[in-house]
Write a protein that holds these residues in place. Structure first.
Motif, PDB file in Angstrom:
ATOM      1  N   ILE A 193       3.494  19.691  32.410  1.00  0.00           N
ATOM      2  CA  ILE A 193       3.436  19.656  33.872  1.00  0.00           C
ATOM      3  C   ILE A 193       2.477  18.570  34.342  1.00  0.00           C
ATOM      4  N   LEU A 194       1.293  18.514  33.745  1.00  0.00           N
ATOM      5  CA  LEU A 194       0.310  17.514  34.136  1.00  0.00           C
ATOM      6  C   LEU A 194       0.836  16.100  33.888  1.00  0.00           C
ATOM      7  N   GLU A 195       1.564  15.924  32.795  1.00  0.00           N
ATOM      8  CA  GLU A 195       2.139  14.605  32.504  1.00  0.00           C
ATOM      9  C   GLU A 195       3.155  14.224  33.573  1.00  0.00           C
ATOM     10  N   ALA A 196       3.985  15.201  33.994  1.00  0.00           N
ATOM     11  CA  ALA A 196       4.972  14.931  35.049  1.00  0.00           C
ATOM     12  C   ALA A 196       4.285  14.592  36.369  1.00  0.00           C
ATOM     13  N   LEU A 197       3.096  15.143  36.578  1.00  0.00           N
ATOM     14  CA  LEU A 197       2.347  14.888  37.800  1.00  0.00           C
ATOM     15  C   LEU A 197       1.426  13.681  37.683  1.00  0.00           C
ATOM     16  N   ASN A 198       1.555  12.955  36.564  1.00  0.00           N
ATOM     17  CA  ASN A 198       0.761  11.731  36.325  1.00  0.00           C
ATOM     18  C   ASN A 198      -0.739  12.023  36.276  1.00  0.00           C
ATOM     19  N   ILE A 199      -1.098  13.147  35.653  1.00  0.00           N
ATOM     20  CA  ILE A 199      -2.501  13.542  35.520  1.00  0.00           C
ATOM     21  C   ILE A 199      -2.810  13.730  34.039  1.00  0.00           C
ATOM     22  N   SER A 200      -3.856  13.075  33.560  1.00  0.00           N
ATOM     23  CA  SER A 200      -4.234  13.215  32.161  1.00  0.00           C
ATOM     24  C   SER A 200      -5.213  14.375  31.989  1.00  0.00           C
ATOM     25  N   GLU A 201      -5.273  14.879  30.772  1.00  0.00           N
ATOM     26  CA  GLU A 201      -6.202  15.964  30.464  1.00  0.00           C
ATOM     27  C   GLU A 201      -7.648  15.512  30.651  1.00  0.00           C
ATOM     28  N   ASP A 202      -7.931  14.244  30.343  1.00  0.00           N
ATOM     29  CA  ASP A 202      -9.289  13.731  30.516  1.00  0.00           C
ATOM     30  C   ASP A 202      -9.702  13.726  31.987  1.00  0.00           C
ATOM     31  N   GLU A 203      -8.762  13.341  32.876  1.00  0.00           N
ATOM     32  CA  GLU A 203      -9.052  13.349  34.312  1.00  0.00           C
ATOM     33  C   GLU A 203      -9.404  14.753  34.778  1.00  0.00           C
ATOM     34  N   LEU A 204      -8.630  15.700  34.318  1.00  0.00           N
ATOM     35  CA  LEU A 204      -8.880  17.082  34.706  1.00  0.00           C
ATOM     36  C   LEU A 204     -10.217  17.549  34.157  1.00  0.00           C
ATOM     37  N   GLY A 205     -10.498  17.147  32.918  1.00  0.00           N
ATOM     38  CA  GLY A 205     -11.758  17.550  32.308  1.00  0.00           C
ATOM     39  C   GLY A 205     -12.968  16.994  33.038  1.00  0.00           C
ATOM     40  N   LYS A 206     -12.878  15.752  33.518  1.00  0.00           N
ATOM     41  CA  LYS A 206     -14.004  15.156  34.234  1.00  0.00           C
ATOM     42  C   LYS A 206     -14.264  15.862  35.565  1.00  0.00           C
ATOM     43  N   ALA A 207     -13.237  16.476  36.112  1.00  0.00           N
ATOM     44  CA  ALA A 207     -13.401  17.178  37.395  1.00  0.00           C
ATOM     45  C   ALA A 207     -13.996  18.560  37.222  1.00  0.00           C
ATOM     46  N   ALA A 208     -13.989  19.059  35.999  1.00  0.00           N
ATOM     47  CA  ALA A 208     -14.470  20.430  35.759  1.00  0.00           C
ATOM     48  C   ALA A 208     -15.982  20.511  35.937  1.00  0.00           C
TER      49      ALA A 208
END
Length: 529
Positions: free
Chosen positions: A514-529
């Motif tokens: 899902i994140l890939e389809a939304l053009n969001i990487s796991e690293d981006e999400l991790g930095k926001a945590a």
């Protein structure tokens, strides 16, 4: 964000299972019971794996779900991050925040309210509980019920128009705008534009009408207008064109509508606004002009020169006059439609004939009985009837034909048909607004809160449409519905320990897709945590 979190190994209700690769998984025991043989048994849930060096547990998602409601000494909070992160990204991509900030002082709260409506529907009394369960990149908004009411009331007509102007100018290109109207119900008794009247949904409640524009190229909602529930669509259409004073484009916008908007006044108004707007619409076949066009041009359209290969129908463009206005007429003939129309007509005719056989003289008031039957009333007690062959033959001549009308000169028969067939896009938008976002019935009690709540629903509809567009990159087999998407995103949580460490719960394969389809990487999400 810390890449690895270690917690103390729980002392109670756990078991260990060592795999062949040397990794030891820790399981939490639940549902203790005795089986049919009287032997004690239980269920197990994996809560992480053992770090052999420190003797501590490396927790997985289940650990936090198991212990969230209990006393976990090291955990300060567990909050949902996935959905709000994705929606914040969409807001930035669409520049909604930049559009709204100069207009609304409470932009953050309004966007958060739209997030909530997207995720939970229009019962906003629980918004603050939802807010507190989510992680926010800025300070958490305050959305208690009393404040929400004020937020709705403070969204003025001028602010909405300013927003539509900025939003439409950002989205407008050589565009086709699909326009339609639907009814929304409410229990409110002090809302002056709620009316018993032009009922589309069969709801036993007063209603207001909502006219919505949707862009075929951008695939986003562009504009809406609420108006009195007793005003018909065709009556309001001229006012619709006046609602676009903000649009200043170098080229005209095509408004694609259904035949309910075709009247003499509406065509005249559209002609006067031809530098800004053109209309593409179906033409009602019951109009005298439509009947004349079918009679004059119908037989000639069924020629090889007019066959549209990609659309599998015959079609041609004709310049003619409808309701005293010179327009482009697109006349089509579909062989399969002709067969279907003929079959449906005769099935209806037989049903009507069966009804006539059972009717009494006093029940002959309906005009539909006389449409295709000649009825002879012999006395007050009885009557005779026979089929009206001429009326039937006249109808059969129209089977398979349909007519489009355009006030613009630059469409081929193929393009006009393709554009009109996309009209279902606006129907889908109303379905999303009323059923998925739960705006079928507004729970408001005065006009200001009603208009404000509609505006928030419109913002939520923009976000939802954008999400749907992004998900189209996923294969059908793994493409989630928006409801399932929200569930998966809300499972992505951020854990904060009392020591200030923050980490994401591990992502599942589905969440990564899902994140890939939304053009969001796991690293981006991790930095926001």
């Amino acid at each position: 964000m810390d890449k690895q979190v270690f917690v103390d190994l729980p002392r109670k209700r756990i078991s260990r299972k060592k795999q062949k690769n040397g990794t030891t998984y820790i399981y939490y025991r639940t549902n203790f019971r005795r089986n049919e043989r009287g032997k004690a048994t239980f269920d197990e849930t994996a809560i992480g794996k053992l770090d052999e060096g420190s003797g501590k547990l490396i927790p997985n998602r289940n650990y936090y779900e198991v212990y969230l409601g209990e006393s976990v000494d090291h955990v300060r909070s567990v909050k949902t991050l996935g959905l709000t992160f994705v929606l914040n990204r969409i807001v930035r991509d669409l520049k909604l925040d930049k559009i709204m900030s100069p207009i609304f002082e409470s932009t953050q709260e309004l966007l958060a309210l739209a997030y909530y409506v997207l995720a939970r529907g229009n019962v906003v009394v629980y918004a603050q509980d939802w807010i507190e369960g989510n992680a926010w990149t800025q300070s958490a908004p305050c959305l208690y019920s009393s404040k929400i009411g004020r937020l709705f009331e403070n969204i003025s007509y001028e602010q909405r128009l300013d927003f539509f102007e900025r939003w439409a100018k950002q989205q407008t290109q050589r565009e086709y705008w699909y326009y339609d109207v639907a009814s929304v119900s409410s229990y409110g008794r002090q809302i002056d534009f709620l009316e018993w009247g032009y009922d589309r949904e069969g709801e036993p409640l007063p209603q207001l009408n909502v006219g919505l524009c949707y862009g075929a190229v951008t695939q986003l909602p562009l504009f809406y207008r609420a108006y009195n529930g007793s005003i018909t669509d065709k009556t309001y259409f001229t006012f619709l064109l006046q609602d676009f004073p903000f649009l200043d484009s170098d080229f005209p916008i095509y408004l694609v509508t259904d035949q309910g908007f075709i009247t003499r006044d509406n065509l005249q108004t559209t002609g006067q606004e031809s530098k800004r707007f053109r209309v593409l619409s179906s033409l009602p076949l019951y109009l005298k002009d439509a009947q004349r066009i079918l009679s004059d041009y119908g037989p000639s359209v069924k020629q090889d020169a007019h066959y549209l290969r990609e659309e599998h129908v015959y079609g041609r463009r004709i310049v003619d006059t409808v309701l005293d206005q010179s327009v482009n007429i697109y006349l089509y003939y579909d062989i399969e439609k002709a067969a279907y129309d003929t079959k449906q007509f005769y099935e209806s005719l037989l049903r009507t004939e069966t009804e006539l056989q059972a009717l009494k003289r006093s029940q002959l008031n309906s005009k539909r009985y006389r449409q295709y039957f000649k009825i002879d009333v012999t006395n007050e007690q009885s009557f005779t009837y026979e089929r009206d062959s001429k009326a039937i033959d006249d109808y059969l001549k129209t089977c398979g034909y349909y007519v489009l009308l355009s006030t613009g000169p630059d469409l081929s028969p193929s393009e006009a048909l393709r554009r009109y067939r996309q009209k279902d896009l606006i129907v889908e938008q109303f379905y999303q607004l009323k059923n998925e976002i739960d705006y079928l019935e507004l729970k408001t009690h005065n006009r200001k809160t009603t208009e404000g709540k509609l505006f928030i629903g419109f913002i939520a509809l923009i976000l939802r449409s954008y999400l749907l567009n992004l998900l189209k990159s996923l294969p059908d087999k793994i493409r989630p519905s928006i409801s399932k998407l929200i569930i998966e995103l809300e499972k992505i949580k951020v854990i904060e320990t009392k020591g200030g460490k923050r980490s994401l719960t591990p992502l599942t394969k589905k969440q990564k897709e899902i994140l890939e389809a939304l053009n969001i990487s796991e690293d981006e999400l991790g930095k926001a945590a």
